[in-house]
Design an enzyme around this catalytic site. Structure first.
Site, PDB file in Angstrom:
ATOM      1  CG  ASP A 172       7.040  10.074   1.977  1.00 25.94           C
ATOM      2  OD1 ASP A 172       7.768  10.369   1.300  1.00 25.94           O
ATOM      3  OD2 ASP A 172       5.914   9.300   2.126  1.00 25.94           O
ATOM      4  CG  ASP A 201       4.027  11.608   4.361  1.00 20.18           C
ATOM      5  OD1 ASP A 201       2.768  11.789   4.953  1.00 20.18           O
ATOM      6  OD2 ASP A 201       3.335  10.195   3.909  1.00 20.18           O
ATOM      7  CE1 TYR A 204       5.639   7.542   6.902  1.00 22.75           C
ATOM      8  CE2 TYR A 204       3.913   6.891   6.203  1.00 22.75           C
ATOM      9  CZ  TYR A 204       5.441   7.322   5.392  1.00 22.75           C
ATOM     10  OH  TYR A 204       5.255   7.323   4.250  1.00 22.75           O
ATOM     11  CG  ASN A 238      -0.046  11.333   2.738  1.00 21.10           C
ATOM     12  OD1 ASN A 238       0.996  11.958   2.115  1.00 21.10           O
ATOM     13  ND2 ASN A 238      -0.527  10.427   2.735  1.00 21.10           N
ATOM     14  CG  HIS A 239       1.154   8.839   6.585  1.00 23.86           C
ATOM     15  ND1 HIS A 239      -0.112   8.013   6.776  1.00 23.86           N
ATOM     16  CD2 HIS A 239       1.770   8.748   5.278  1.00 23.86           C
ATOM     17  CE1 HIS A 239       0.047   7.575   5.980  1.00 23.86           C
ATOM     18  NE2 HIS A 239       1.052   7.219   5.093  1.00 23.86           N
ATOM     19  CG  HIS A 327       3.925  14.579   1.474  1.00 30.34           C
ATOM     20  ND1 HIS A 327       5.350  13.857   1.667  1.00 30.34           N
ATOM     21  CD2 HIS A 327       3.011  14.035   1.039  1.00 30.34           C
ATOM     22  CE1 HIS A 327       4.660  12.994   2.076  1.00 30.34           C
ATOM     23  NE2 HIS A 327       3.621  12.227   1.510  1.00 30.34           N
ATOM     24  CG  HIS A 336       1.134   3.375  -4.428  1.00 35.47           C
ATOM     25  ND1 HIS A 336      -0.093   2.642  -5.155  1.00 35.47           N
ATOM     26  CD2 HIS A 336       1.155   4.049  -3.486  1.00 35.47           C
ATOM     27  CE1 HIS A 336      -0.421   2.413  -3.042  1.00 35.47           C
ATOM     28  NE2 HIS A 336       0.245   3.477  -2.594  1.00 35.47           N
ATOM     29  CG  HIS A 337       0.951   8.230  -4.440  1.00 37.41           C
ATOM     30  ND1 HIS A 337      -0.614   8.073  -3.294  1.00 37.41           N
ATOM     31  CD2 HIS A 337       1.800   7.732  -3.663  1.00 37.41           C
ATOM     32  CE1 HIS A 337      -0.270   7.004  -2.120  1.00 37.41           C
ATOM     33  NE2 HIS A 337       0.906   6.895  -2.054  1.00 37.41           N
ATOM     34  CG  HIS A 364       2.634  10.527  -1.700  1.00 34.56           C
ATOM     35  ND1 HIS A 364       1.783  11.101  -0.255  1.00 34.56           N
ATOM     36  CD2 HIS A 364       1.717  11.462  -2.513  1.00 34.56           C
ATOM     37  CE1 HIS A 364       0.189  10.470  -0.960  1.00 34.56           C
ATOM     38  NE2 HIS A 364       0.539  10.849  -2.075  1.00 34.56           N
ATOM     39  CG  HIS A 366       6.070   4.769   0.196  1.00 37.14           C
ATOM     40  ND1 HIS A 366       4.531   4.740   1.187  1.00 37.14           N
ATOM     41  CD2 HIS A 366       6.158   5.869   0.387  1.00 37.14           C
ATOM     42  CE1 HIS A 366       4.713   5.177   1.749  1.00 37.14           C
ATOM     43  NE2 HIS A 366       5.201   6.292   1.503  1.00 37.14           N
TER      44      HIS A 366
HETATM   45 FE   FE2 Z   1       2.364  10.959   1.630  1.00 36.86          FE
END
Ligand code: FE2
Length: 478
Positions: A172, A201, A204, A238-239, A327, A336-337, A364, A366
């Protein structure tokens, strides 16, 4: 009177203990350690401006830029060299030679371009150089005339059970000032990583309008200072999806696929997003969190079938360390997530336990987190047994999505800290996975605020096949 005095003092003692527990909740939680380290600023990180020196275009007409390498075969005797030229396609040739030799060899690659909304890429070159000797320093040159550029890399030693090797771990990353600090800390870490496992990731760019692909170019120029000299082992996050069907971009992973090839065919994979490589004493299986259910991750799909073929194939006498990279983490205790990796966990966790995967690295989220050796595979819908339990055949799960991108850190954690979580902290940093021999490997997590040699969290891993006993985590510095 005496009895009353005793009761009164007991009540005061209980009150003091109670207040202490409330004030020090993290110390008394059911799980491991939640770091008390705090940064001076919680501001979001900003992307470095376009005129920043790390994004500088190399001088000269059509000079190769965005140079990066990755492993080019299954065993470590090939390298894929990638670079971009802006003015014209130019030469597709990579010249290379081993140290202590002047006899140059050359290999010819391919050149590609792609369009994305209103963006047109430069000329993207990929060239595989193969038949390399193990454990050898090679120089290589791309471009031509006055604009040619020279780099070097080290091939890994031949695989063997006690071959030491050191991997770096970053996830990331993005292209902020914090990203730059992370990369600098990795470069200056005295425990030198020899290859970098990137857990997804990358740029970005998709945070910009229409996923401005010029930010893919700046990112690749930024990481060149490391990625041109040691292979970065890629994982799609995902990015990397870059899916914008409303403006005609309906092919997932398009910029990523054009820019960052992987040696997937060498491990009989049918797509570049899941593959394996051997490197020294490690066998690395890269999985795709976001190819799910279209053509990739669910049962009976190509990735599933490939993983089912792959796991039993690993020869732990040749490569004792079995590492899985994906990831999206299967275990994370950040809000988060939370549980986004659950579909992958349900499908694959039992196999990771069966085949004694040593460690699973993910990004993923952060932040940083390390799990205990646990599994949660007893549940069968009707038995109600759905709690992670200590399992000495299970991997350690490490989340290292703290490279420093523009979305910032995630601070909110589930409370109390679950038992499966051994250590967690919302700071930017990188990891080092240092294999010593077939039984022992050392993992260190380095936060960006510390000195280059400081490990904020560390532990010895005992190999699950050669030394399957419980590890004692080292005390982390808070
Ligand atoms: Fe991610």
């Amino acid at each position: 009177m005496f009895v009353k005095w005793v009761y009164a003092n007991q009540a005061i003692l209980l009150l003091i203990v109670g207040v202490f527990i409330v004030l020090n909740g993290s110390e008394f939680c059911e799980g491991g350690q939640t770091s008390k380290f705090s940064r001076k600023s919680n501001d979001l990180s900003l992307d470095m401006p376009l005129d920043c020196d790390v994004f500088q275009v190399p001088p000269g007409y059509n000079a190769p830029q965005q140079v990066h390498i990755t492993q080019g075969d299954h065993i470590g005797k090939a390298v894929i060299v990638s670079w971009t030229t802006e003015d014209e396609p130019g030469s597709n040739i990579v010249c290379y030679w081993p140290e202590n030799s002047t006899e140059k060899k050359s290999s010819e690659g391919v050149v590609l371009t792609y369009n994305y909304v209103n963006y047109t890429s430069g000329y993207i070159h990929h060239c595989t150089i193969s038949g390399l000797e193990f454990d050898t320093k090679y120089y290589y040159e791309v471009g031509s005339g006055n604009s040619s550029r020279q780099f070097w890399f080290l091939t890994p030693p031949e695989s063997g059970p006690d071959v030491p090797y050191t991997f770096g771990l970053i996830g990331d990353l993005g292209q902020t000032h914090d990203s730059n600090r992370t990369l600098t800390h990795y470069e200056l870490n005295p425990t030198k990583g020899k290859a970098l496992v990137f857990v997804g990731d990358l740029s970005y760019a998709d945070n910009y309008p229409y996923n401005d692909n010029a930010r893919w170019d700046t990112w690749a120029r930024f990481v060149e200072r490391n990625a041109a000299y040691q292979p970065w082992i890629w994982t799609a996050g995902n990015h990397e999806i870059d899916y914008l069907p409303k403006v005609g971009e309906s092919i997932p992973f398009k910029p990523y696929t054009y820019r960052f090839p992987t040696p997937y065919q060498a491990s009989l994979s049918t797509a570049p997003y899941w593959y394996s490589v051997k490197r020294a004493s490690a066998y690395i299986i890269v999985m795709a969190s976001y190819s799910a259910f279209v053509y990739g991750a669910g049962k009976y799909t190509p990735q599933y079938k490939w993983v089912m073929d792959e796991l039993p194939k690993v020869n732990r006498t040749e490569t004792p360390w079995l590492i899985v990279v994906m990831h999206c983490p299967m275990y994370s205790s950040y809000v988060h997530h939370y549980m986004e990796g659950e579909s992958m966990r349900v499908l694959y966790e039992a196999y990771f336990v069966k085949y004694k995967v040593d460690v699973v690295f993910a990004g993923h989220v952060h932040a940083y987190e390390r799990s205990e050796r646990i599994s949660n595979i007893a549940y069968n819908i009707s038995n109600g047994v759905c709690v992670p339990v200590r399992d000495e055949s299970a991997p350690v799960y490490v989340t290292i999505g703290d490279g420093g991108n523009l979305e910032g850190l995630v601070y909110e954690m589930t409370q109390p800290q679950p038992e499966y979580s051994a250590y967690r902290e919302a700071s930017f940093g990188h990891g080092i996975f240092d294999i010593k021999n077939r039984t022992h490997a050392y993992f260190g997590w380095h936060r960006n605020q510390d000195g280059y040699a400081v490990e904020a969290d560390s532990f010895w891993l005992h190999n699950r096949v050669w030394r399957p006993i419980q590890e004692q985590p080292m005390v982390s510095s808070l």
